[in-house]
Design an enzyme around this catalytic site. Structure first.
Site, PDB file in Angstrom:
ATOM      1  N   TRP A  10       0.814  -1.219   0.000  1.00  0.00           N
ATOM      2  CA  TRP A  10       0.000   0.000   0.000  1.00  0.00           C
ATOM      3  C   TRP A  10       0.844   1.265   0.000  1.00  0.00           C
ATOM      4  CZ3 TRP A  10      -4.409  -1.079   4.127  1.00  0.00           C
ATOM      5  CH2 TRP A  10      -5.307  -1.994   3.579  1.00  0.00           C
ATOM      6  N   LYS A  11       2.118   1.147   0.324  1.00  0.00           N
ATOM      7  CA  LYS A  11       2.981   2.324   0.464  1.00  0.00           C
ATOM      8  C   LYS A  11       2.329   3.275   1.485  1.00  0.00           C
ATOM      9  CE  LYS A  11       4.550   1.278  -4.117  1.00  0.00           C
ATOM     10  NZ  LYS A  11       5.130   1.691  -5.365  1.00  0.00           N
ATOM     11  N   HIS A  95      12.864  -1.881  -0.674  1.00  0.00           N
ATOM     12  CA  HIS A  95      12.061  -1.376  -1.792  1.00  0.00           C
ATOM     13  C   HIS A  95      12.811  -0.221  -2.478  1.00  0.00           C
ATOM     14  CE1 HIS A  95       8.887   0.526  -4.066  1.00  0.00           C
ATOM     15  NE2 HIS A  95       8.254  -0.637  -4.005  1.00  0.00           N
ATOM     16  N   GLU A  97      11.894   2.541  -3.543  1.00  0.00           N
ATOM     17  CA  GLU A  97      11.592   3.890  -3.031  1.00  0.00           C
ATOM     18  C   GLU A  97      12.394   4.178  -1.775  1.00  0.00           C
ATOM     19  OE1 GLU A  97       7.351   3.326  -2.989  1.00  0.00           O
ATOM     20  OE2 GLU A  97       7.394   3.295  -5.185  1.00  0.00           O
ATOM     21  N   GLU A 167      11.735  -6.126  -8.793  1.00  0.00           N
ATOM     22  CA  GLU A 167      10.935  -4.976  -9.200  1.00  0.00           C
ATOM     23  C   GLU A 167      11.799  -4.001  -9.995  1.00  0.00           C
ATOM     24  OE1 GLU A 167       7.363  -4.444  -6.369  1.00  0.00           O
ATOM     25  OE2 GLU A 167       9.040  -3.352  -5.540  1.00  0.00           O
ATOM     26  N   GLY A 173       5.093   1.863 -10.811  1.00  0.00           N
ATOM     27  CA  GLY A 173       4.183   3.006 -10.853  1.00  0.00           C
ATOM     28  C   GLY A 173       4.201   3.766 -12.168  1.00  0.00           C
ATOM     29  N   SER A 213       4.007  -2.295 -11.944  1.00  0.00           N
ATOM     30  CA  SER A 213       2.832  -2.094 -12.811  1.00  0.00           C
ATOM     31  C   SER A 213       2.111  -3.392 -13.150  1.00  0.00           C
ATOM     32  CB  SER A 213       3.218  -1.330 -14.084  1.00  0.00           C
ATOM     33  OG  SER A 213       3.701  -0.050 -13.749  1.00  0.00           O
ATOM     34  N   GLY A 234       1.730  -2.864  -6.177  1.00  0.00           N
ATOM     35  CA  GLY A 234       1.608  -1.535  -5.572  1.00  0.00           C
ATOM     36  C   GLY A 234       0.246  -0.944  -5.853  1.00  0.00           C
ATOM     37  N   GLY A 235       0.180  -0.085  -6.858  1.00  0.00           N
ATOM     38  CA  GLY A 235      -1.047   0.664  -7.179  1.00  0.00           C
ATOM     39  C   GLY A 235      -2.295  -0.208  -7.215  1.00  0.00           C
TER      40      GLY A 235
HETATM   41  P1  PGA Z   1       3.302  -0.693  -8.745  1.00  0.00           P
HETATM   42  O1  PGA Z   1       4.292  -0.791  -7.497  1.00  0.00           O
HETATM   43  O2  PGA Z   1       2.559  -2.006  -8.817  1.00  0.00           O
HETATM   44  O3  PGA Z   1       2.407   0.471  -8.441  1.00  0.00           O
HETATM   45  O4  PGA Z   1       4.133  -0.457  -9.956  1.00  0.00           O
HETATM   46  C1  PGA Z   1       4.941  -1.994  -7.182  1.00  0.00           C
HETATM   47  C2  PGA Z   1       5.784  -1.764  -5.947  1.00  0.00           C
HETATM   48  O5  PGA Z   1       6.334  -0.684  -5.798  1.00  0.00           O
HETATM   49  O6  PGA Z   1       5.906  -2.663  -5.090  1.00  0.00           O
END
Ligand code: PGA
Length: 251
Positions: A10-11, A95, A97, A167, A173, A213, A234-235
């Protein structure tokens, strides 16, 4: 047989009440779907205890990071023992990020991994190359470094608590997914690294998730690849229907 896993990430999204509503909604559906994968939700620290209780064991919860320190004067940090005390069983580490915005490096991640394992938490360890690393053709080296520097000090017994999430940073994203072939190529490479270091049994039992994605429209094609054991989402994990459709895509 190795475990199939669909993990949401979910971030920094959803309040506690929004999270509890999501939990109620997917619990109801998961009872029907009888998923062929373990379902995990990577959620904010503040939600772990309540949402874990609400999950009724139908899915597991995961933190999205932890401190590299055990305890003490580190204002704002959350330790792995605190995470374990909420009932969570997993922690997402490394991750992209966190690596990009909070400057986490492989040696710090090795410390976090150690602390998680000491506290009986399983680790979903993320690795992935940037677009320029892919274009410069150094992406295999980059993944090898991320994995070997943070994980390859672990014993045979410890390494079996690790799940890998590949990833590619350029796919996170962005709406641009790695092709199923690109995912398979890297997953097979990652498995070969574990084979070389830890032998056949560990390599064959290692779950390697794809992230970047991933959505209902492309999940099935990616999950069908031999070395892809599920996804880190993620999203699309923020939306009940999309997340459930991705869970349905696993065979
Ligand atoms: P995303 O993110 O599915 O929105 O691309 C994946 C993630 O960062 O784990």
């Amino acid at each position: 047989m190795r475990k199939k896993i669909i993990a949401g990430n979910w971030k920094m999204n959803k309040t506690l009440n929004e999270g509890l509503k999501f939990s109620d909604d997917i619990k109801f559906e998961l009872k029907d779907i009888k998923p062929k994968a373990k379902v995990i939700l990577g959620i904010p620290f503040t939600h772990l205890e309540k949402i874990n209780t609400n999950s009724e064991g139908i899915y597991e919860v995961s933190a999205q990071d932890c401190s590299s320190k055990e305890s003490g004067a580190f204002t704002g940090e959350v330790s792995s023992s605190m995470i374990a005390s909420t009932g969570a069983k997993f922690v997402i580490l490394g991750h992209s990020e966190r690596r990009a915005y909070f400057y986490e490096n492989n040696s710090q991640l090795a410390q976090k991994v150690n602390l998680c394992l000491q506290n009986q938490l399983q680790v979903i360890y993320c690795c992935g190359e940037t677009l320029s690393e892919r274009n410069e053709n150094i992406y295999f080296d980059q993944i090898k470094n991320q994995i070997s520097e943070a994980l390859f000090h672990l014993s045979l017994q410890q390494i079996s608590s690790i799940v890998i999430a590949y990833e590619p940073v350029w796919a996170i994203g962005t709406g641009q997914t790695a092709s199923a072939e690109q995912a398979q190529e890297m997953h097979a490479y990652i498995r070969s690294l574990f084979l070389e270091k830890y032998g056949q049994s560990i390599a064959q039992n290692l779950s390697i998730l794809y992230g970047g994605s991933c959505k209902p429209s492309n999940a099935k094609e990616i999950f069908l690849k031999e070395d892809v054991d599920g996804g880190l989402i993620g999203g699309a994990s923020l939306n009940t229907n999309d997340f459930l459709d991705i869970i349905r895509a696993i065979e």
